[in-house]
Design a protein around this motif. Sequence first.
Motif, mmCIF file in Angstrom:
data_model
loop_
_atom_site.group_PDB
_atom_site.id
_atom_site.type_symbol
_atom_site.label_atom_id
_atom_site.label_comp_id
_atom_site.label_asym_id
_atom_site.label_seq_id
_atom_site.Cartn_x
_atom_site.Cartn_y
_atom_site.Cartn_z
ATOM 1 N N SER A 43 0.819 -1.217 0.000
ATOM 2 C CA SER A 43 0.000 0.000 0.000
ATOM 3 C C SER A 43 0.849 1.262 0.000
ATOM 4 C CB SER A 43 -0.909 0.006 1.243
ATOM 5 O OG SER A 43 -0.136 -0.090 2.427
ATOM 6 N N ASP A 44 2.134 1.104 -0.343
ATOM 7 C CA ASP A 44 3.028 2.269 -0.287
ATOM 8 C C ASP A 44 3.191 2.952 -1.634
ATOM 9 O OD1 ASP A 44 4.550 0.408 -1.647
ATOM 10 O OD2 ASP A 44 5.987 0.100 -0.027
ATOM 11 N N GLY A 45 2.472 2.465 -2.647
ATOM 12 C CA GLY A 45 2.529 3.104 -3.949
ATOM 13 C C GLY A 45 3.678 2.658 -4.831
ATOM 14 N N ARG A 46 4.577 1.865 -4.286
ATOM 15 C CA ARG A 46 5.696 1.388 -5.109
ATOM 16 C C ARG A 46 5.236 0.201 -5.957
ATOM 17 N NH1 ARG A 46 8.769 2.040 -0.290
ATOM 18 N NH2 ARG A 46 9.331 -0.186 -0.223
ATOM 19 N N PRO A 47 5.976 -0.123 -7.001
ATOM 20 C CA PRO A 47 5.527 -1.151 -7.950
ATOM 21 C C PRO A 47 5.324 -2.519 -7.314
ATOM 22 C CG PRO A 47 7.348 0.114 -8.861
ATOM 23 C CD PRO A 47 7.253 0.494 -7.412
ATOM 24 N N VAL A 48 4.303 -3.200 -7.791
ATOM 25 C CA VAL A 48 4.041 -4.582 -7.392
ATOM 26 C C VAL A 48 4.813 -5.502 -8.342
ATOM 27 C CG1 VAL A 48 2.294 -6.388 -7.321
ATOM 28 C CG2 VAL A 48 1.783 -4.107 -6.399
ATOM 29 N N VAL A 49 5.663 -6.338 -7.776
ATOM 30 C CA VAL A 49 6.431 -7.301 -8.565
ATOM 31 C C VAL A 49 6.146 -8.701 -8.006
ATOM 32 C CG1 VAL A 49 8.697 -8.004 -9.389
ATOM 33 C CG2 VAL A 49 8.241 -5.582 -8.953
ATOM 34 N N PRO A 50 5.343 -9.491 -8.694
ATOM 35 C CA PRO A 50 4.974 -10.813 -8.169
ATOM 36 C C PRO A 50 6.184 -11.739 -8.029
ATOM 37 C CG PRO A 50 3.498 -10.140 -9.940
ATOM 38 C CD PRO A 50 4.650 -9.191 -9.959
ATOM 39 N N VAL A 51 6.077 -12.621 -7.070
ATOM 40 C CA VAL A 51 7.106 -13.618 -6.828
ATOM 41 C C VAL A 51 6.968 -14.769 -7.827
ATOM 42 C CG1 VAL A 51 5.741 -15.015 -5.202
ATOM 43 C CG2 VAL A 51 8.249 -14.892 -4.948
ATOM 44 N N ILE A 52 8.060 -15.446 -8.128
ATOM 45 C CA ILE A 52 8.027 -16.653 -8.956
ATOM 46 C C ILE A 52 8.592 -17.818 -8.141
ATOM 47 C CG2 ILE A 52 8.061 -15.561 -11.225
ATOM 48 C CD1 ILE A 52 11.072 -15.922 -11.315
ATOM 49 N N TRP A 53 8.193 -19.026 -8.522
ATOM 50 C CA TRP A 53 8.548 -20.235 -7.761
ATOM 51 C C TRP A 53 9.374 -21.152 -8.653
ATOM 52 C CZ3 TRP A 53 4.756 -22.882 -3.865
ATOM 53 C CH2 TRP A 53 5.331 -24.038 -3.330
ATOM 54 N N ILE A 100 15.893 -9.687 -14.050
ATOM 55 C CA ILE A 100 14.845 -10.449 -13.367
ATOM 56 C C ILE A 100 13.466 -9.978 -13.804
ATOM 57 C CG2 ILE A 100 13.838 -10.929 -11.100
ATOM 58 C CD1 ILE A 100 16.792 -10.672 -10.008
ATOM 59 N N LEU A 101 13.284 -8.677 -13.879
ATOM 60 C CA LEU A 101 11.993 -8.136 -14.317
ATOM 61 C C LEU A 101 11.696 -8.521 -15.759
ATOM 62 C CD1 LEU A 101 12.116 -4.508 -12.822
ATOM 63 C CD2 LEU A 101 10.998 -6.534 -11.859
ATOM 64 N N ARG A 102 12.730 -8.523 -16.589
ATOM 65 C CA ARG A 102 12.540 -8.888 -17.997
ATOM 66 C C ARG A 102 12.017 -10.324 -18.118
ATOM 67 N NH1 ARG A 102 17.732 -8.291 -20.050
ATOM 68 N NH2 ARG A 102 17.287 -6.106 -20.539
ATOM 69 N N VAL A 103 12.638 -11.231 -17.378
ATOM 70 C CA VAL A 103 12.199 -12.624 -17.433
ATOM 71 C C VAL A 103 10.776 -12.764 -16.899
ATOM 72 C CG1 VAL A 103 12.597 -14.926 -16.476
ATOM 73 C CG2 VAL A 103 14.524 -13.591 -17.361
ATOM 74 N N LYS A 104 10.476 -12.088 -15.820
ATOM 75 C CA LYS A 104 9.117 -12.149 -15.282
ATOM 76 C C LYS A 104 8.105 -11.586 -16.280
ATOM 77 C CE LYS A 104 10.175 -12.105 -10.320
ATOM 78 N NZ LYS A 104 9.922 -11.464 -9.010
ATOM 79 N N MET A 105 8.504 -10.548 -16.982
ATOM 80 C CA MET A 105 7.604 -9.957 -17.974
ATOM 81 C C MET A 105 7.366 -10.941 -19.128
ATOM 82 S SD MET A 105 6.165 -6.896 -17.936
ATOM 83 C CE MET A 105 7.337 -5.848 -17.096
ATOM 84 N N ILE A 106 8.450 -11.536 -19.632
ATOM 85 C CA ILE A 106 8.339 -12.486 -20.742
ATOM 86 C C ILE A 106 7.515 -13.702 -20.334
ATOM 87 C CG2 ILE A 106 9.659 -14.085 -22.192
ATOM 88 C CD1 ILE A 106 11.944 -11.998 -22.140
ATOM 89 N N ALA A 107 7.667 -14.118 -19.070
ATOM 90 C CA ALA A 107 6.961 -15.306 -18.590
ATOM 91 C C ALA A 107 5.504 -15.036 -18.245
ATOM 92 C CB ALA A 107 7.688 -15.861 -17.369
ATOM 93 N N GLY A 108 5.084 -13.795 -18.325
ATOM 94 C CA GLY A 108 3.696 -13.466 -18.040
ATOM 95 C C GLY A 108 3.394 -13.275 -16.567
ATOM 96 N N THR A 109 4.420 -13.178 -15.749
ATOM 97 C CA THR A 109 4.222 -13.069 -14.304
ATOM 98 C C THR A 109 3.389 -11.849 -13.930
ATOM 99 O OG1 THR A 109 6.378 -14.133 -14.001
ATOM 100 C CG2 THR A 109 5.432 -13.017 -12.086
ATOM 101 N N PHE A 110 3.576 -10.751 -14.641
ATOM 102 C CA PHE A 110 2.859 -9.508 -14.324
ATOM 103 C C PHE A 110 1.417 -9.525 -14.822
ATOM 104 C CE2 PHE A 110 7.232 -8.130 -13.947
ATOM 105 C CZ PHE A 110 7.203 -7.233 -12.893
ATOM 106 N N ASP A 111 1.121 -10.391 -15.772
ATOM 107 C CA ASP A 111 -0.182 -10.336 -16.441
ATOM 108 C C ASP A 111 -1.099 -11.521 -16.154
ATOM 109 O OD1 ASP A 111 0.673 -7.953 -17.769
ATOM 110 O OD2 ASP A 111 1.760 -9.208 -19.214
#
Length: 823
Positions: free
Chosen positions: A131-141, A388-399
């Motif tokens: 709730s601090d307004g900073r970006p949400v970056v989901p975790v991966i397993w 790390i963000l690039r891989v998460k983006m490509i893997a669909g983690t954000f979407d």
Amino acid sequence: MVLRFGTACAALALMVGASPAIAQQQAASAAVPAAATAHPGQWPLLPMQLKRDAKVEARVAAILAKMSIEDKVGQLIQVDIASITPKDLETYKLGSILNGGNSAPNGDEFAPAPEWLKLFDAFYDASVKRSDGRPVVPVIWGTDAVHGANNIVGATLFPHNIGLGAMRDPALIKKIGAVTAAETAATGIDWSFAPTVAVVQDDRWGRTYESYSEDPAIVASYAGQMVEGIQGTIGQDFMKPGHVIASVKHFLGDGGTGGHDQGDTRVSETVLREVHGAGYMTALPAGALTVMPSFSSWNGEKMTGNKSLLTGVLKDRWGFQGFTIGDWNAHGQVTGCTNEDCAPAINAGLDMFMYSGPKWKELYANTLREAKAGTIPAARLDDAVRRILRVKMIAGTFDNGRPSARPMSGKFALLGAPEHRAIARQAVRESLVLLKNNGSVLPVKPGANILVAGRGADNIGQQAGGWSITWQGTDVANKDFPNGQSIWSGIDAAARAAGGKATLAVDGAFTAKPDVAIVVFGETPYAEFTGDRPSLEYSPDDKSDLALLKKLKAAGVPTVAVFLSGRPMWVNPEMNAADAFVAAFLPGTEGGGVADVLVAGKSGRPVADFHGKLSFSWPKRIDQNVLNRTDPGYDPLFPIGFGLTYADKATLARLDETKPKVAAGDQNALFVRGRVAGGARIGTTGAAVQTRTDRRGQEDSLRLTYKGAGSVAIEQAMPIDLTRESNGDLSLIVEYRVTAKPTGAVTVGVADTGKSATVALTNQLAVGDWATVAVPLRCFASQGVVMNKVTKPFELASSGALGIDVSTIRIGSATAPIACGAK
């Protein structure tokens, strides 16, 4: 265009492993190792198919710009689920979690698939809660899905890589990768630590079965195909639903350590590049999104801290766009580092720590402090996070939302689906290698009365090997593989279908003489360093399998040996005692695939002929630990590429059974079958007396009598190193029987050159039958014992009277070890 082995990389791959110059380089390297600094300009440029996408890069840059330094440091850390809770991720926005070899939901390695998905939802929800307004970056397993989704009960388990290498079938490898990804994705997990592309040069290494071949060309032919199977093909189904992130490992040279896990590969840069680098030549162009640096060293420098390779070669020269993920606390072995503090690894090019243990917050705090101080430069921090963000983006983690909301999640019918099992069964058929078939005993004729014997016959766990539900592949039963079939079950079905019958008798007993006996035996399961061996002699301390083969031969029963192993082994006596000998390696859960090749149908022909060709050279002598096609003086019993078919009528002459004196036995056994490990003795102090008693054999066990305070210890002539065993969360395992209850406190201890530590055992000891107790090695390490200087790996002390027999003392994996604070 999709890169294929045989197109853009053909010249390189064919050169690898085939050149006499490489053999000369290997020989020279052993004598005069080169420096540990690579020269990137001497490495080939790779035709990388994964290009930066402008939209992805813009999204990554926007997120990165809004992240605090605390957020950035969090992304650099992956923690084992046994050491962290979902609640922790509400505060600490870590990049990833993993389940280590023995970790699982609720601490239950047999947890059903829905529990895995439920737990990932909990971690995911906590990671996106802010709730601090900073970006949400989901975790991966991340998970070790190394021969199927092997941590999940009910999953399809394929042959381990050594067997897949014998298939010589890259197209099937891609299908196997796709099935593994689909079954992994069904649990929501989005990242597999596979494939292993090690080019093993010394088969004593405990991870030999994780290698496709000693021949780098075979490894290269498979690596890209497996990556495409796991992740999808670039330009087609790349990272679409049902695919997961791949991790190519272990970079670089893990197969050249002289048979020692986490050891030192002492070779020239030419050999490192052209032999051990072969798999990366196809895996990286295929789009592999992560790379795992090795525990091992190159010419004395830990790979996890080698900047010239991680940054100079992998990222700068090859243009790798993904991120690097450390191995299990491997950063702690880098010079100047501990498990909780290792800026040098990040600065060398490691992007994400893999951490296990209760002190992960210390790793976070130290890394944050170093990032703020500039010890980790801001540019290096941003580069790691951007990757790390690039891989998460490509893997669909954000979407893709919560794990349970993703398209393939919750489709548990995929686990062991019939079409998946059919692919695995085909892989079993293609991986079997026929080494001997004197008198054309095989295929077994239709209508035959078949005796099926041996400890591996009705044992799915043994045929699956390590990394099968449990890390070591131990402490599992056939019921734990609900979609699997034992080799015995497959033979039974095939025999009945052909009008015959099969009878299971593990000990080989029979009343009516059978037409043929099929004896299934071999190595018991192991993983990683617990499988390191001092020699390639099969079962030097237990010759019961050989005795069974000889008994059947003496009874005049034609005998087929089906050998389960994670490597070629010296089995000349066993081969002499059998009429036919099949190297089955570790075929996984589809035992019926063995019957498809061995047992003929009513037509007189089996479902399939033998197809497999050795992916590793088979030793002729017990001292041939290093035996590769390019080695000088190459003299195998069976060369790489050997494998009979039913059209071959060759007769194998009797083999030499002479054994020169070489190190043998189980390196993990401190005391077994009445003997202590080499270089050790049993010492007593005080009122303790040791004699011998019988359990499985004559005087094979210790009888310890304490008439008062005293101790009995295994004392090493030279200190031994148990660091990796402690790091791997192994235990000191003791098989015992109490003959007289203790009248005082009883402890088990471990000591180094200056300090000892103990754990109480008093409440574990009750008079009765044989029992087992396991004490985690970390209990002793946490009390300050220096685990690489252990002088007493076992000491049993009592402050009063006690009678206890001890049959086995060993280091191993345990499913239910006692707590460090036990009483």
